[in-house]
Design a protein around this motif. Structure first.
Motif, mmCIF file in Angstrom:
data_model
loop_
_atom_site.group_PDB
_atom_site.id
_atom_site.type_symbol
_atom_site.label_atom_id
_atom_site.label_comp_id
_atom_site.label_asym_id
_atom_site.label_seq_id
_atom_site.Cartn_x
_atom_site.Cartn_y
_atom_site.Cartn_z
ATOM 1 N N LEU A 356 0.830 -1.204 0.000
ATOM 2 C CA LEU A 356 0.000 0.000 0.000
ATOM 3 C C LEU A 356 0.861 1.249 0.000
ATOM 4 O O LEU A 356 0.554 2.230 -0.692
ATOM 5 N N SER A 357 1.949 1.230 0.749
ATOM 6 C CA SER A 357 2.849 2.381 0.785
ATOM 7 C C SER A 357 3.444 2.650 -0.597
ATOM 8 O O SER A 357 3.511 3.806 -1.039
ATOM 9 N N ASP A 358 3.860 1.589 -1.282
ATOM 10 C CA ASP A 358 4.473 1.761 -2.600
ATOM 11 C C ASP A 358 3.467 2.295 -3.619
ATOM 12 O O ASP A 358 3.773 3.206 -4.402
ATOM 13 N N VAL A 359 2.254 1.724 -3.605
ATOM 14 C CA VAL A 359 1.237 2.142 -4.583
ATOM 15 C C VAL A 359 0.835 3.592 -4.348
ATOM 16 O O VAL A 359 0.760 4.396 -5.295
ATOM 17 N N THR A 360 0.567 3.964 -3.103
ATOM 18 C CA THR A 360 0.142 5.337 -2.830
ATOM 19 C C THR A 360 1.273 6.337 -3.073
ATOM 20 O O THR A 360 1.022 7.489 -3.430
ATOM 21 N N ARG A 361 2.511 5.896 -2.889
ATOM 22 C CA ARG A 361 3.642 6.775 -3.209
ATOM 23 C C ARG A 361 3.675 7.061 -4.702
ATOM 24 O O ARG A 361 3.895 8.217 -5.127
ATOM 25 N N VAL A 362 3.447 6.043 -5.516
ATOM 26 C CA VAL A 362 3.425 6.233 -6.972
ATOM 27 C C VAL A 362 2.291 7.172 -7.369
ATOM 28 O O VAL A 362 2.463 8.051 -8.227
ATOM 29 N N ASP A 397 -5.030 13.505 -16.541
ATOM 30 C CA ASP A 397 -4.492 13.321 -17.890
ATOM 31 C C ASP A 397 -4.206 11.836 -18.108
ATOM 32 O O ASP A 397 -3.615 11.174 -17.262
ATOM 33 N N MET A 398 -4.600 11.309 -19.271
ATOM 34 C CA MET A 398 -4.359 9.899 -19.561
ATOM 35 C C MET A 398 -2.859 9.596 -19.659
ATOM 36 O O MET A 398 -2.453 8.443 -19.522
ATOM 37 N N LYS A 399 -2.047 10.638 -19.877
ATOM 38 C CA LYS A 399 -0.596 10.423 -19.848
ATOM 39 C C LYS A 399 -0.152 10.008 -18.436
ATOM 40 O O LYS A 399 0.804 9.263 -18.272
ATOM 41 N N THR A 400 -0.882 10.512 -17.443
ATOM 42 C CA THR A 400 -0.589 10.123 -16.070
ATOM 43 C C THR A 400 -0.876 8.647 -15.867
ATOM 44 O O THR A 400 -0.115 7.929 -15.199
ATOM 45 N N ILE A 401 -1.965 8.172 -16.445
ATOM 46 C CA ILE A 401 -2.312 6.751 -16.345
ATOM 47 C C ILE A 401 -1.255 5.904 -17.037
ATOM 48 O O ILE A 401 -0.863 4.842 -16.551
ATOM 49 N N GLU A 402 -0.750 6.384 -18.149
ATOM 50 C CA GLU A 402 0.316 5.661 -18.859
ATOM 51 C C GLU A 402 1.573 5.595 -18.000
ATOM 52 O O GLU A 402 2.267 4.579 -17.965
ATOM 53 N N SER A 403 1.854 6.693 -17.293
ATOM 54 C CA SER A 403 3.008 6.694 -16.404
ATOM 55 C C SER A 403 2.828 5.692 -15.269
ATOM 56 O O SER A 403 3.771 4.991 -14.881
ATOM 57 N N LEU A 404 1.604 5.604 -14.747
ATOM 58 C CA LEU A 404 1.309 4.604 -13.728
ATOM 59 C C LEU A 404 1.551 3.198 -14.269
ATOM 60 O O LEU A 404 2.091 2.328 -13.580
ATOM 61 N N ARG A 405 1.128 2.975 -15.486
ATOM 62 C CA ARG A 405 1.315 1.664 -16.104
ATOM 63 C C ARG A 405 2.791 1.294 -16.156
ATOM 64 O O ARG A 405 3.171 0.152 -15.875
ATOM 65 N N GLN A 406 3.616 2.263 -16.484
ATOM 66 C CA GLN A 406 5.036 1.996 -16.586
ATOM 67 C C GLN A 406 5.653 1.643 -15.225
ATOM 68 O O GLN A 406 6.570 0.823 -15.142
ATOM 69 N N GLU A 407 5.129 2.261 -14.169
ATOM 70 C CA GLU A 407 5.739 2.070 -12.855
ATOM 71 C C GLU A 407 5.232 0.843 -12.110
ATOM 72 O O GLU A 407 5.991 0.173 -11.404
ATOM 73 N N ILE A 408 3.944 0.534 -12.237
ATOM 74 C CA ILE A 408 3.406 -0.566 -11.435
ATOM 75 C C ILE A 408 2.811 -1.687 -12.265
ATOM 76 O O ILE A 408 2.386 -2.703 -11.703
ATOM 77 N N GLY A 409 2.810 -1.529 -13.567
ATOM 78 C CA GLY A 409 2.140 -2.504 -14.418
ATOM 79 C C GLY A 409 2.848 -3.825 -14.564
ATOM 80 O O GLY A 409 2.275 -4.777 -15.083
ATOM 81 N N HIS A 410 4.081 -3.950 -14.136
ATOM 82 C CA HIS A 410 4.816 -5.204 -14.308
ATOM 83 C C HIS A 410 4.477 -6.228 -13.234
ATOM 84 O O HIS A 410 4.777 -7.403 -13.395
ATOM 85 N N THR A 411 3.888 -5.800 -12.144
ATOM 86 C CA THR A 411 3.643 -6.729 -11.037
ATOM 87 C C THR A 411 2.186 -6.806 -10.613
ATOM 88 O O THR A 411 1.867 -7.527 -9.685
#
Length: 447
Positions: A356-362, A397-411
Motif C-alpha cells: 500500500l505504501s508503494d502504490v500510494t507513493r506512486v 491526464d491519460m498520460k498520467t495513467i500511462e506513467s502509472l502503467r510503466q511504474e506498477i504494471g509489471h507486477t
C-alpha cells in the motif's frame, strides 16, 4: 425494625412483548415480477431501522423502494430488493442469511448493539488484527504517508477504508504483524506508532486541530464507524461549491418542513441514486438522535427520492430554523461522503508489507490525490480500489495513467474506470472502462 415490603417486579417483564411477538421476516418472490419483497415486522426499538438496512446493505442488495412505519410501538417495513445483477433473490444462502439476521432467532431487539456482525471490510486473512482509526485534515499524499509509517513498523494492511469530505479525512485501517499474522498488541510499539501517525496527521498544522488516532482490538462495522467519526468531526460544517474534475457537481436537494399537527419534521431528499445511499442517510439520522416514524424511499431512474417523518429521540422541539439548517447540512454530508468523481483505479497484486505504501507513493508522485479508498485482502491477493483526482483540481491526464502503467504494471493488474459527474449519466450506463493487464503474476493469481 419495621419491615418494608416492595412490590415484586419480574425482570423478564420488559422482554415479554418481544417473547410474545418475536421479529418476523418474509421473503416474497411472487408479488413483484422484477424484485423480491423483504417484509420485516417487529416490536419497535430505537435504531432498529438502521440495523435492518445495515443487514440488507452488507449482503450487497440493492434497495429500489422501501416503505417504513413504526408508530404505536410496532415496526413494519417493506423493502424492494434485487441482487447486484438486478435480479430477484434466488440464492438460498442469501435468503437464509436474511432470515437468520432479521427473523425470530435474530437479536435485532437486543440492547447490546451486536445483532448483526456485518462485513469487516473484506478481511479474509488468517489471524487477528488491530483496527486503527484516524481523523484529520485531508491533503494530497496523506494516505501515502500513513501507509509508509505502518510499513516501517512491519505491519501488513489487510483491509482499510478511507473517506474524505470537506477537507477532512477519516479512515479505519486493519493491520497485523507481518511475522506472526496476529494483532499488534505490544504497548510500546503501539505507542510509538500512534505518535508517528499523529505527527503525520498534524502535517504543517502545529496545533494538530482535529487530529485523532486510536487503536482497537475489537470489532467495528466500518461504514457505520466512518459515519460516526466524520459526524463527530463536524465535517458537515463549511463546504461551499462542490466540484469534481473541474465540473461543478449537482448537489442533493434537501428540504425540511414541520408537521405541526403530528409533531414531526418532514425531510425530503432528492439526489443521484447510488449504492448504500439509504444506509448513509438513515445512519446520519440515527447519529443525530432522530427516530424515523414513517418513510418512503423510491429510486426513479438515476435519481433517488427519500421522505422521512422524524422526531428527536428526547421529544424536544429545538430551534426551528437552526434545527432545519443542521439537518440539511448533515444529510448532505452523509450523501457526499461516499461520492467520488474522477477516476477509479482497481489494482490487484500479491500481498506484502509495504504494498500500500508503494502504490500510494506512486500515485502521489504522479500528482494524484486519493479521495476515497478501499483495501481488501483475499488469501495472498491484495485488491485495492482508489478514487483519484488530479491534486491541482484538473481532469486526470491519460498520460498520467500511462506513467502509472510503466511504474506498477509489471507486477499487478490495473483497471481504470471513469466515474460519472452528473445524475443524467449513472455509473452503470456505458462509461468507458479500460483494463490494463501486465506481466505474468496476475495469471498466476487466477490459476
Amino acid at each position: 425494625m419495621e419491615r418494608v415490603c416492595w412490590p415484586y417486579f419480574d425482570p423478564e417483564y420488559e422482554n415479554l412483548s418481544q417473547r410474545i411477538n418475536p421479529p418476523r421476516v418474509s421473503i416474497d418472490n411472487a408479488t413483484c415480477s422484477d424484485c423480491t419483497l423483504v417484509k420485516v415486522d417487529s416490536v419497535n426499538k430505537p435504531g432498529i431501522l438502521l440495523e435492518v438496512v445495515q443487514v440488507l446493505t452488507d449482503l450487497d442488495l440493492t434497495i429500489s423502494k422501501a416503505y417504513i412505519s413504526s408508530d404505536g410501538g410496532w415496526f413494519m417495513d417493506v423493502f424492494h430488493v434485487t441482487d447486484q445483477q438486478g435480479n430477484k433473490l434466488t440464492d438460498r444462502k442469501t435468503i437464509e442469511d436474511i432470515e437468520k439476521a432479521l427473523g425470530p432467532k435474530s437479536n435485532i431487539l437486543s440492547t447490546d448493539g451486536k445483532s448483526w456482525t456485518g462485513k469487516r471490510v473484506g478481511v479474509h486473512s488468517i489471524g487477528d488484527y488491530t483496527a486503527i482509526e484516524l481523523v484529520g485534515t485531508d491533503r494530497p499524499g496523506l494516505l501515502s504517508e500513513i501507509s509508509a509509517v505502518l510499513a516501517n513498523f512491519h505491519c501488513n494492511v489487510v483491509a482499510a477504508e478511507v473517506w474524505t469530505h470537506n477537507m477532512r479525512v477519516a479512515c479505519v485501517v486493519y493491520i497485523n504483524d507481518d511475522a506472526t499474522c496476529r494483532a499488534v498488541d505490544d504497548p510500546k510499539r503501539l505507542s510509538a506508532m500512534e505518535e508517528q501517525l499523529r505527527n503525520v496527521l498534524r502535517g504543517r498544522d502545529e496545533d494538530g486541530k482535529g487530529a485523532c488516532t486510536s487503536f482497537s482490538m475489537g470489532f467495528t462495522h466500518t461504514d457505520r464507524r466512518l459515519h460516526q467519526m466524520m459526524f463527530a468531526d463536524r465535517d458537515y460544517e463549511g463546504g461551499g461549491v462542490l466540484e469534481g474534475d473541474g465540473i461543478v457537481s449537482s448537489r442533493p436537494i434537501i428540504t425540511v418542513d414541520r408537521c405541526e399537527d403530528k409533531g414531526y419534521l418532514l425531510v425530503n431528499v432528492r439526489c443521484k441514486d447510488r449504492p448504500k445511499l439509504l444506509f448513509d442517510t438513515v445512519c446520519t439520522l440515527t447519529d443525530m438522535q432522530y427516530l424515523v416514524f414513517h418513510a418512503s424511499i423510491v429510486s426513479d431512474g438515476p435519481y433517488a427520492l427519500q421522505e422521512y417523518y422524524i422526531r428527536h429521540v428526547d421529544g424536544c422541539s429545538l430551534d426551528p430554523l437552526g434545527e432545519k439548517e443542521r439537518v440539511i447540512k448533515c444529510m448532505e454530508a452523509a450523501i457526499r461522503r461516499r461520492v467520488s468523481e474522477g477516476l477509479s483505479l482497481e489494482l490487484c497484486a500479491r500481498d506484502r508489507v509495504g504494498l500500500l505504501s508503494d502504490v500510494t507513493r506512486v500515485l502521489r508522485e504522479n500528482g494524484l490525490s486519493v479521495t476515497r479508498a478501499g483495501v481488501t485482502t483475499v488469501g495472498d491477493q491484495a485488491m485495492n480500489v482508489f478514487y483519484v483526482r488530479d491534486a491541482s483540481g484538473n481532469p486526470v491526464d491519460m498520460k498520467t495513467i500511462e506513467s502509472l502503467r510503466q511504474e506498477i504494471g509489471h507486477t499487478m493488474m490495473l483497471n481504470v474506470k471513469k466515474v460519472p459527474t452528473n445524475a443524467e449519466a449513472p455509473e452503470s450506463s456505458g462509461w468507458a472502462k479500460t483494463s490494463l493487464s501486465f506481466g505474468s503474476l496476475f495469471e498466476r493469481f487466477l490459476a
